[in-house]
Design a protein around this motif. Structure first.
Motif, mmCIF file in Angstrom:
data_model
loop_
_atom_site.group_PDB
_atom_site.id
_atom_site.type_symbol
_atom_site.label_atom_id
_atom_site.label_comp_id
_atom_site.label_asym_id
_atom_site.label_seq_id
_atom_site.Cartn_x
_atom_site.Cartn_y
_atom_site.Cartn_z
ATOM 1 N N ARG A 165 0.832 -1.211 0.000
ATOM 2 C CA ARG A 165 0.000 0.000 0.000
ATOM 3 C C ARG A 165 0.863 1.256 0.000
ATOM 4 N NH1 ARG A 165 -2.838 -0.918 4.794
ATOM 5 N NH2 ARG A 165 -2.539 1.272 5.222
ATOM 6 N N ASP A 168 2.440 1.686 -3.452
ATOM 7 C CA ASP A 168 1.442 2.159 -4.413
ATOM 8 C C ASP A 168 1.175 3.652 -4.225
ATOM 9 O OD1 ASP A 168 1.203 -0.310 -5.573
ATOM 10 O OD2 ASP A 168 -0.549 -0.910 -4.350
ATOM 11 N N SER A 169 1.081 4.085 -2.974
ATOM 12 C CA SER A 169 0.842 5.505 -2.699
ATOM 13 C C SER A 169 1.980 6.363 -3.219
ATOM 14 C CB SER A 169 0.669 5.740 -1.199
ATOM 15 O OG SER A 169 -0.458 5.085 -0.714
ATOM 16 N N ASN A 171 4.124 5.583 -5.606
ATOM 17 C CA ASN A 171 4.148 5.536 -7.069
ATOM 18 C C ASN A 171 3.081 6.452 -7.657
ATOM 19 O OD1 ASN A 171 6.298 3.790 -7.251
ATOM 20 N ND2 ASN A 171 5.020 1.952 -7.224
ATOM 21 N N SER A 172 1.907 6.443 -7.084
ATOM 22 C CA SER A 172 0.841 7.303 -7.609
ATOM 23 C C SER A 172 1.163 8.771 -7.381
ATOM 24 C CB SER A 172 -0.519 6.937 -7.012
ATOM 25 O OG SER A 172 -0.525 7.210 -5.628
ATOM 26 N N ALA A 173 1.827 9.098 -6.267
ATOM 27 C CA ALA A 173 2.229 10.482 -5.998
ATOM 28 C C ALA A 173 3.263 10.933 -7.010
ATOM 29 C CB ALA A 173 2.770 10.626 -4.582
ATOM 30 N N ASN A 174 4.181 10.046 -7.366
ATOM 31 C CA ASN A 174 5.209 10.373 -8.357
ATOM 32 C C ASN A 174 4.568 10.561 -9.733
ATOM 33 O OD1 ASN A 174 7.345 10.407 -6.614
ATOM 34 N ND2 ASN A 174 7.879 8.261 -6.936
ATOM 35 N N ALA A 175 3.571 9.732 -10.051
ATOM 36 C CA ALA A 175 2.927 9.807 -11.364
ATOM 37 C C ALA A 175 2.147 11.119 -11.491
ATOM 38 C CB ALA A 175 1.992 8.626 -11.553
ATOM 39 N N GLU A 176 1.552 11.585 -10.395
ATOM 40 C CA GLU A 176 0.791 12.828 -10.412
ATOM 41 C C GLU A 176 1.701 14.033 -10.630
ATOM 42 O OE1 GLU A 176 -1.641 13.080 -6.931
ATOM 43 O OE2 GLU A 176 -2.702 11.248 -7.426
ATOM 44 N N GLU A 177 2.904 13.972 -10.107
ATOM 45 C CA GLU A 177 3.853 15.085 -10.252
ATOM 46 C C GLU A 177 4.309 15.249 -11.684
ATOM 47 O OE1 GLU A 177 7.146 14.775 -7.581
ATOM 48 O OE2 GLU A 177 5.883 14.839 -5.810
#
Length: 178
Positions: A165, A168-169, A171-177
């Motif tokens: 978890r 995943d959090s 990775n998703s934060a990096n993808a949003e940036e």
């Protein structure tokens, strides 16, 4: 003239005669100390000449015993200092000098590990600032050792699920940036 008297007068702010000033300026305490050392060595050599061979040997033996005693005292102190530093490192004490002071004051035998550890735990309670902070990961709620794993299982989270978890959090934060 008495040099001590001249120095005292000069320190009190009294005016000195020109001859007294010259005498005070020419005063060399190092020369006097060297002269005293030479006189003592001459006196000792004269005394040794009067002594028989066995008396000279006895005198040398006494001097060596005195030196041995001093060196033994220094050695014991260095051993104690080493032991204090080692104990301080083991228990996390940041002030080895203070630990040594209190251990001496309380008559703690450093070779008795049980007494040292008991003393250290009491010291950690009374003077926590002398110890490294002990930070443990996790929540501040303290669970008994055998129930710590149960709390996570009750919540339905295993260690690998929790890490997944978190990953995943991130990775998703990096993808949003991006």
């Amino acid at each position: 003239m008495n040099i001590k008297h001249l120095i005292k007068r000069a320190l009190n702010g009294e005016n000195l005669e020109p001859e007294e000033r010259i005498e005070l300026e020419n005063f060399d305490p190092d020369a006097l100390l060297n002269e005293l050392g030479n006189a003592r060595s001459q006196l000792e050599s004269l005394e040794n000449e009067k002594l028989s061979h066995s008396e000279r040997l006895q005198k040398e033996l006494d001097a060596l015993k005195q030196e041995h005693s001093k060196l033994n005292t220094v050695h014991q102190e260095l051993q104690r200092q080493y032991r204090i530093e080692k104990i301080s490192e083991e228990i996390g004490c940041t002030d080895a000098g203070y630990f040594d002071f209190l251990a001496r004051k309380n008559g703690i035998d450093l070779e008795d590990n049980e007494a040292v550890m008991e003393f250290a735990s009491n010291l950690a309670k009374s003077s926590p600032g002398c110890f490294q902070a002990r930070i443990t990961p996790g929540s501040s709620a303290v669970l008994p050792e055998n129930h710590r794993g149960e709390a996570a299982e009750c919540a339905g989270i295993t260690a690998s699920d929790r890490i997944s978890r978190i990953m995943d959090s991130l990775n998703s934060a990096n993808a949003e940036e991006l």
